[in-house]
Scaffold this motif. Structure first.
Motif, PDB file in Angstrom:
ATOM      1  N   ARG A 180       0.421  12.401  -0.743  1.00 32.83           N
ATOM      2  CA  ARG A 180       0.276  12.297  -2.240  1.00 32.83           C
ATOM      3  C   ARG A 180       0.786  10.899  -2.661  1.00 32.83           C
ATOM      4  O   ARG A 180       0.167  10.244  -3.892  1.00 32.83           O
ATOM      5  CB  ARG A 180       0.887  13.183  -3.094  1.00 32.83           C
ATOM      6  N   ILE A 181       1.968  10.440  -2.109  1.00 28.35           N
ATOM      7  CA  ILE A 181       2.508   9.134  -2.548  1.00 28.35           C
ATOM      8  C   ILE A 181       2.246   8.088  -1.613  1.00 28.35           C
ATOM      9  O   ILE A 181       2.987   6.870  -1.547  1.00 28.35           O
ATOM     10  CB  ILE A 181       3.843   9.333  -2.871  1.00 28.35           C
ATOM     11  N   ASN A 182       1.443   8.525  -0.618  1.00 27.93           N
ATOM     12  CA  ASN A 182       1.108   7.465   0.440  1.00 27.93           C
ATOM     13  C   ASN A 182       2.344   6.846   1.039  1.00 27.93           C
ATOM     14  O   ASN A 182       2.623   5.744   1.119  1.00 27.93           O
ATOM     15  CB  ASN A 182       0.357   6.256  -0.217  1.00 27.93           C
ATOM     16  N   ALA A 183       3.300   7.851   1.621  1.00 30.87           N
ATOM     17  CA  ALA A 183       4.370   7.608   2.517  1.00 30.87           C
ATOM     18  C   ALA A 183       4.526   8.277   3.822  1.00 30.87           C
ATOM     19  O   ALA A 183       3.741   9.243   3.828  1.00 30.87           O
ATOM     20  CB  ALA A 183       5.757   8.112   1.670  1.00 30.87           C
ATOM     21  N   GLY A 184       5.197   7.644   4.676  1.00 29.43           N
ATOM     22  CA  GLY A 184       5.408   8.396   6.036  1.00 29.43           C
ATOM     23  C   GLY A 184       6.465   9.304   5.842  1.00 29.43           C
ATOM     24  O   GLY A 184       6.963   9.589   4.612  1.00 29.43           O
ATOM     25  N   ILE A 185       6.870  10.248   6.964  1.00 27.68           N
ATOM     26  CA  ILE A 185       7.983  11.102   6.764  1.00 27.68           C
ATOM     27  C   ILE A 185       9.077  10.565   7.783  1.00 27.68           C
ATOM     28  O   ILE A 185       8.815  10.174   8.959  1.00 27.68           O
ATOM     29  CB  ILE A 185       7.451  12.619   6.993  1.00 27.68           C
ATOM     30  N   ALA A 186      10.217  11.381   7.468  1.00 29.88           N
ATOM     31  CA  ALA A 186      11.330  11.456   8.275  1.00 29.88           C
ATOM     32  C   ALA A 186      12.126  12.872   8.344  1.00 29.88           C
ATOM     33  O   ALA A 186      11.920  13.699   7.309  1.00 29.88           O
ATOM     34  CB  ALA A 186      12.554  10.449   7.877  1.00 29.88           C
ATOM     35  N   ILE A 187      12.673  13.256   9.396  1.00 25.77           N
ATOM     36  CA  ILE A 187      13.165  14.521   9.355  1.00 25.77           C
ATOM     37  C   ILE A 187      14.773  14.432   9.804  1.00 25.77           C
ATOM     38  O   ILE A 187      15.200  13.766  10.614  1.00 25.77           O
ATOM     39  CB  ILE A 187      12.482  15.456  10.518  1.00 25.77           C
ATOM     40  N   VAL A 188      15.498  15.463   8.906  1.00 26.37           N
ATOM     41  CA  VAL A 188      16.748  15.522   9.214  1.00 26.37           C
ATOM     42  C   VAL A 188      17.034  16.505  10.314  1.00 26.37           C
ATOM     43  O   VAL A 188      16.589  17.629  10.094  1.00 26.37           O
ATOM     44  CB  VAL A 188      17.813  15.753   8.007  1.00 26.37           C
ATOM     45  N   ASP A 189      17.593  16.488  11.275  1.00 24.36           N
ATOM     46  CA  ASP A 189      17.972  17.461  12.409  1.00 24.36           C
ATOM     47  C   ASP A 189      19.179  18.368  12.035  1.00 24.36           C
ATOM     48  O   ASP A 189      20.312  17.696  12.084  1.00 24.36           O
ATOM     49  CB  ASP A 189      18.053  16.630  13.765  1.00 24.36           C
TER      50      ASP A 189
END
Ligand code: R5P
Length: 310
Positions: A180-189
């Motif tokens: 929706r905001i045109n962004a990639g993702i990152a994930i916290v382990d």
């Protein structure tokens, strides 16, 4: 259609009723001196479609029991059908056996609500989508993501967003916001050594010089968010904003957030936190009342609820 409010979040129920141009059903919800709950409906509801609004937030056991008793009262008053509107569905985090000889409370609570007489459930950002399958009645699970994305677009100026899931379980939510905001993702382990204690192991994804938007369904003790914000900053994130649907905010969570590296925490009013957060200028509330009211109207008119999210 009529709307009955439990006592967990009267302000939200009133806001929903106002949007629907309805008055709340006249009722008495009281406690006996030993704590038992008494619900009385003071108007004729025979043949009506009733929406009973009650979150199973703190005190979770009392609020849940109140919901069950209200549904029973409605059923015995000959309501045509009863929709349990549960903006925050508590006990959802125990959605599987996390260790041998433990309970699955999400299933237990689903059974209780169904057996009390509810015909349908309307809820928001269930901790795990598969909880819908714990019910054998229809469940509409709404999402706060559209409300959050509108808020981000209006209030945060950045050319470089990244949506961050604070744990592996929330990746789908981060991806939905990212679209929706045109962004990639990152994930916290994230690892949990014990309930209420969390530890960041690593960040998966590129966050350096980016405006990070952490999105989660629940903030409880605040540990997950505070630790994630620190880890993101350590990896060079520019700013860390947090969007959370259900602000449980137990213990000293508000104080922790105030002292943390989080620039702003945006929560919804699925749980009434007006007293807890009144002195925090880091925490802001966006309302779900319009979306809930619209979904209730659509359920009542038998029109599409999912098209709300297109
Ligand atoms: C966990 O799976 C949930 O999505 C939340 O991340 C968690 O409940 C937050 O808890 P706390 O604020 O206590 O770390």
């Amino acid at each position: 259609m009529k709307v009955l409010s439990g006592t967990s979040n009267l302000k939200l129920s009133k806001d929903i009723a106002t949007k629907l141009k309805l008055k709340l059903v006249n009722s008495n919800i009281k406690r006996f001196s030993d704590g038992e709950i008494y619900v009385e409906i003071n108007e004729n509801i025979r043949g009506n479609s009733i929406f009973v609004v009650q979150s199973s937030s703190t005190p979770a056991n009392d609020n849940l029991m109140e919901l069950l008793i209200a549904i029973d009262a409605l059923r015995r008053s000959s309501a045509k059908n009863i929709t349990a509107v549960i903006p925050y569905f508590g006990y959802a985090r125990q959605d599987r056996k996390v260790a041998p000889r433990t309970a699955i409370t999400a299933k237990l609570v689903s059974n209780l609500i169904t057996n009390s007489g509810a015909n349908r459930i309307l809820t928001l950002d269930l901790h795990a989508g598969q909880i819908q399958g714990f019910f054998d009645i229809p469940v509409d699970n709404l999402f706060a993501t559209p409300i959050f994305s509108r808020h981000i677009k209006k209030n945060i100026k950045s050319k470089s967003f990244v949506c961050v899931s604070p744990d592996v379980g929330g990746v789908e939510r981060a991806r939905a916001l990212g679209r929706r905001i045109n962004a990639g993702i990152a994930i916290v382990d994230k690892r949990r050594s014990a309930p209420g204690k969390s530890e960041v192991m690593n960040i998966v994804g590129y966050v350096k010089n980016k405006t990070c938007i952490i999105i989660d369904d629940i903030i409880d003790s605040g540990g997950t968010i505070v630790n994630a914000a620190k880890a993101l900053k350590d990896k060079g994130a520019k700013d860390v904003y947090v969007y959370v649907t259900h602000a449980v905010l137990s213990g000293n969570a508000v104080e922790k957030i105030n002292k943390s590296l989080v620039k702003k925490l945006v929560i919804t009013d699925s749980i009434d936190n007006s007293k807890k957060i009144k002195n925090s200028n880091k925490i802001q509330v966006v309302s779900i009342s319009t979306m809930m009211a619209e979904a209730m109207k659509r359920i009542s008119n038998s029109t599409s609820v999912s098209s709300l999210f297109k």
